[in-house]
Design an enzyme around this catalytic site. Structure first.
Site, PDB file in Angstrom:
ATOM      1  CD  GLU A 131     -10.964  -3.109  -6.078  1.00 23.82           C
ATOM      2  OE1 GLU A 131     -10.666  -2.185  -6.851  1.00 23.82           O
ATOM      3  OE2 GLU A 131     -10.535  -3.175  -4.922  1.00 23.82           O
ATOM      4  CG  MET A 273      -9.413  -6.489  -1.435  1.00 25.97           C
ATOM      5  SD  MET A 273      -9.570  -5.287  -2.786  1.00 25.97           S
ATOM      6  CE  MET A 273     -11.020  -4.386  -2.265  1.00 25.97           C
ATOM      7  CG  HIS A 307      -1.969   1.252  -1.898  1.00 26.08           C
ATOM      8  ND1 HIS A 307      -1.830   2.217  -2.875  1.00 26.08           N
ATOM      9  CD2 HIS A 307      -3.066   0.531  -2.254  1.00 26.08           C
ATOM     10  CE1 HIS A 307      -2.785   2.085  -3.769  1.00 26.08           C
ATOM     11  NE2 HIS A 307      -3.556   1.060  -3.410  1.00 26.08           N
ATOM     12  CD  GLU A 308      -4.089  -2.539  -0.404  1.00 28.14           C
ATOM     13  OE1 GLU A 308      -5.284  -2.192  -0.480  1.00 28.14           O
ATOM     14  OE2 GLU A 308      -3.380  -2.699  -1.414  1.00 28.14           O
ATOM     15  CG  HIS A 311      -7.391   1.856  -0.798  1.00 27.88           C
ATOM     16  ND1 HIS A 311      -7.889   2.733  -1.731  1.00 27.88           N
ATOM     17  CD2 HIS A 311      -6.581   1.006  -1.485  1.00 27.88           C
ATOM     18  CE1 HIS A 311      -7.408   2.435  -2.927  1.00 27.88           C
ATOM     19  NE2 HIS A 311      -6.602   1.401  -2.799  1.00 27.88           N
TER      20      HIS A 311
END
Length: 882
Positions: A131, A273, A307-308, A311
């Site tokens: 990304e 990521m 957070h990851e 996702h």
């Protein structure tokens, strides 16, 4: 960069769906540090909306194409062309069927890939970062988020050097090869864009666990690290399991694969990521234990892990159609991780921390040359738009939707969003529409938050009619001009508020949320028995600059009695801001500085408070930073802000010495280290007290001996990194001889712990002493510093540039130092180089002398002949060029 070489902007208005989609992707990697072979087998299908014979253009960069064939037939050079960063199949030479298979073999050099995009080496380990547009450095592909494919990946490598072979999805097969090599095949059953692809190969140790979902499925958890880091895995795994359970309970989202893997990587441009099922993490965001990790880093690890993981649904199962929609996944997921962290710890403290970041960094971005809407209309280099506007302001936009709909309505909206768009690449409009449709709510005007840049200003005045017992609040909203957006339409601003009596009692019947949708709007409250004190923008319900003329007495009442914890902190913050700017005016006129009694009284009240949460007290006692103060000034007075803030700190230390000593001793945490909220809060308050005490001076230019002894004792007796690093920072920043002694000891103790050494660098780079730049320059030659490691660059160069008084020193040496390293990094890692330009981009906010010095360095950067698009975009926009 010359004008005719300037990269071109890409515009949202020009978006077109791809001519072809890639249904399946089979990749085979033969790994070698300098000659990795990548075989890709792609099954493509023409978009029904595309014309027959439409060209196929695949993106690719830094690739050597060795072979290419279509449906088993080798293509010749007349059938395709390679130009710049693309490979184009020519339908006029070789007809392109509606459906076909494309086979390609490319060769890449991971060892020389210092950009840390695509496939590269980190301390001998193969890893990827795709990304936003890194996959094109692996093979030719439709490298765009709206092309989603089912991936199967086979990895081959030397077994002794790379015993662990990982990729996305579930492991479906593995085996041995005759030449001392081995292989593993991974299959991800969920289609995804190529930016979510991941591969890792190395000599890694694994910490394992399991999680049982609410439906009864067992998920294997694997955290891969370098062997010496195995003692730093437990907190990350516990955080992951808490995240998984929270997402099930709050959003109804269950994990969908049989295994969830995380790999810790030392060389990484970002924090982490969310690659499907195989998250690659910067070591700084996953490794933690009490000896090497501070309390705030423990909390950061938990937040980034969450957070990851979040996702997996808000970004992976439902992804963004194009990169202009980046906040679709990032803003929504930041909001989710903020709420998770608030539920795991102190909601009030978390909210204050988030708002301080927003006001200090995002408001500055909104007021500068790189200002852009949450959904930007154009970009030159997408890596430059991984910004606080996309992430933090994007999260605030989602939070406002939550505020307007309530928790139940927001959950209904998110359920519809995930149900409606699972497996799709969509837009922010689709997200807002799901929220609207689920609740019958009109968000038409609200969507201006996605379209207009800048921080709105909300001015409030009030009037009280004693006879009618009515109270009216008059609101006026405006938004400053930003690049390419001179005129702004009124925003839909949700203002959460309450009213208090002058004695501090809440008028509960008048608490709620009002929607400000007009440029000027009034709200009247009836049956108000006396003139109230308004508690405005509770919980910071909208990312605006609020202007209301509170008196010191009103602020003290709010600080002591407001039922909203955020606004209690805000009152203390406003009280400090008012006093600091009063003193700054005296400083600028050359008049003597005397600290006002209002602030001192407030500080004494807080120091005597033994009933409130120590973490909240620590926040309320902490003065606004110089960067925070700078955002309140039209022209930043760097020297004045530093002098005045230092004066206030020293004045409080002197006037409240005994109370600070009592607070310090009252918040000791004897016994084994505990990372629980209560212990973290006490260490935080204790650290604030010691920092104030360290400003004491007995008049003979010698620091208070008892305080120096107390600091040394804390350092030497610490059983955790929080206390040890706090004492080190205080001693070094105070300029004590003890500081130099402890710096040497600290490095000797932790020289094998890379993340701790990063903090050692930062302590020195943020010193307020005038010798700071010379010291930082010397540290660039230190054995532990590595210009190719983003963590090292951030901890030394980046930290120095966030040290206002020293970075902005007279003569511009700090600016030249930064420009030197931007130019060096441009050739090594353009992403990191571009992010370092930001401090220079704000030259318009400084005095004339500093403006000229900063402009000169920006012009010097732009004059570089091989400037990357990343650096060019920010440097050129900083100077007002297109």
């Amino acid at each position: 960069m010359k004008d005719n070489q300037a990269p071109k902007a890409i515009y949202l208005k020009d978006y077109q769906a791809p001519n072809y989609f890639i249904k399946t992707t089979h990749l085979t990697f033969d790994l070698s540090p300098d000659k990795t072979l990548v075989n890709s087998e792609l099954t493509l299908e023409r978009n029904e909306q595309a014309e027959e014979g439409a060209p196929l253009v695949l993106a690719g960069a830094q690739l050597t194409l060795l072979a290419i064939e279509m449906d088993g037939v080798a293509l010749t050079e007349r059938d395709y062309s390679v130009s710049g960063e693309s490979l184009t199949l020519h339908p006029e030479a070789q007809p392109i069927p509606r459906s076909f298979t494309l086979l390609m073999t490319t060769q890449i050099n991971p060892k020389e890939n210092t950009s840390l995009e695509g496939l590269y080496l980190s301390k001998g380990m193969f890893c990827t970062q795709c990304e936003a547009e890194g996959f094109r450095k692996i093979t030719y592909y439709l490298d765009r988020p709206d092309v989603m494919s089912i991936f199967t990946t086979t990895v081959r490598a030397d077994k002794e050097a790379y015993p662990i072979l990982l990729s996305n999805g579930n492991l479906v097969d593995q085996g041995e090869l005759d030449d001392g090599r081995h292989w593993a095949t991974w299959h991800d059953p969920f289609k995804k864009p190529c930016y979510l692809f991941a591969l890792v190969a190395g000599d890694l140790a694994c910490s394992s666990d399991q999680f049982t979902t609410l439906s009864g499925r067992t998920v294997d958890i694997k955290l891969y690290v370098e062997p010496h880091d195995l003692d730093k895995c437990a907190h990350a795994i516990d955080s992951l399991k808490r995240s998984m359970r929270w997402d099930e309970e709050v959003y109804g989202r269950e994990y969908d694969l049989d295994i969830y893997m995380i790999v810790a990587v030392s060389h990484f441009n970002m924090g982490a990521m969310e690659n499907k099922g195989l998250n690659v993490f910067n070591t700084a965001c996953v490794l933690a234990n009490p000896v090497t990790t501070t309390d705030d880093r423990f909390e950061r690890v938990e937040a980034v892990i969450a957070h990851e993981y979040f996702h997996n649904w808000s970004g992976n199962r439902v992804t963004c159609r194009d990169w202009f929609q980046l906040s679709l996944k990032e803003g929504f997921t930041v909001f989710r991780d903020q709420e998770f962290s608030a539920d795991m710890g102190s909601r009030a403290v978390k909210r204050v921390d988030d708002v301080r970041l927003l006001r200090t960094v995002q408001f500055a971005e909104d007021a500068g040359p790189m200002a852009h809407p949450v959904r930007p209309p154009s970009y030159i280099e997408i890596n430059n738009f991984y910004t606080v506007t996309i992430y933090e302001k994007g999260a605030e936009v989602v939070r406002m939707i939550h505020t307007l709909l309530g928790a139940e309505g927001f959950r209904k909206g998110s359920d519809l969003y995930f149900e409606r768009h699972d497996g799709q690449a969509v837009t922010t409009d689709d997200f807002v529409q799901a929220m609207a449709d689920a609740n019958g709510y009109d968000f038409t005007q609200f969507k201006r938050w996605y379209e207009q840049a800048g921080t709105p200003e909300l001015e409030v005045r009030d009037e009280y009619d004693e006879k009618a017992q009515s109270y009216t609040l008059h609101f006026r909203q405006s938004c400053p001009e930003t690049p390419k957006q001179a005129q702004k339409e009124p925003f839909h601003i949700p203002v959460k508020l309450g009213l208090m009596t002058q004695e501090g009692d809440e008028l509960t019947e008048h608490a709620g949320v009002v929607s400000i949708t007009e440029a000027e709007q009034s709200v009247t409250f009836s049956n108000v028995p006396s003139r109230p004190i308004p508690s405005l923008l509770r919980g910071f319900s909208a990312p605006v600059r609020l202007k209301y003329p509170f008196s010191n007495q009103q602020l003290k009442r709010l600080m002591q009695h407001d039922s909203d914890a955020f606004n209690r902190w805000e009152a203390s913050n406003q009280l400090a801001l008012g006093e600091l700017f009063r003193l700054l005016a005296l400083y600028q006129r050359g008049e003597p500085l005397v600290l006002g009694e209002a602030l001192l009284d407030a500080v004494r009240t807080l120091l005597e408070d033994q009933a409130s949460d120590p973490a909240a007290l620590a926040l309320m006692l902490t003065l606004p930073t110089e960067a925070y103060l700078a955002e309140e000034m039209a022209v930043i007075d760097v020297d004045g802000l530093h002098a005045v803030r230092q004066f206030v700190r020293a004045s409080i230390g002197q006037a409240c010495r005994d109370q600070l000593m009592a607070v310090y001793r009252r918040n000791l945490t004897p016994g084994d280290y505990q990372p629980d909220a209560k212990s973290i809060a006490k260490r935080s308050l204790k650290g604030v007290a010691l920092a104030y005490l360290a400003t004491l001076d007995n008049g003979d230019d010698k620091r208070d001996a008892e305080v120096v002894s107390l600091c040394e004792q804390q350092y030497r007796q610490a059983n955790n990194m929080t206390d040890q690093l706090s004492a080190l920072r205080i001693a070094v920043h105070a300029g004590w001889s003890l500081g130099g002694e402890l710096l040497a000891e600290f490095y000797q103790q932790f020289h094998d712990e890379a993340l701790v050494v990063d903090q050692w660098f930062s302590v020195q780079a943020t010193s307020p002493l005038p010798t700071c730049l010379d010291h930082v320059t010397t540290l660039l030659q230190h054995e532990a510093f590595e210009l190719t490691n983003p963590n090292k660059v951030r901890s030394l160069i980046g930290a120095f540039c966030a040290n206002p008084a020293q970075f902005h020193q007279q003569g511009g040496a700090g600016y030249a130092f930064l420009a030197d390293h931007i130019i060096k990094l441009n050739a090594i890692n353009p992403q990191i180089a571009a992010r370092l330009v930001a401090p220079l981009s704000r030259w318009r906010r400084h005095n004339e002398q500093r403006q000229g010095l900063m402009q000169a360095q920006l012009q010097r950067i732009l004059a570089e002949p091989d400037l990357s698009p990343d650096v060019y975009e920010i440097a050129s926009k900083s100077l007002g060029a297109e």
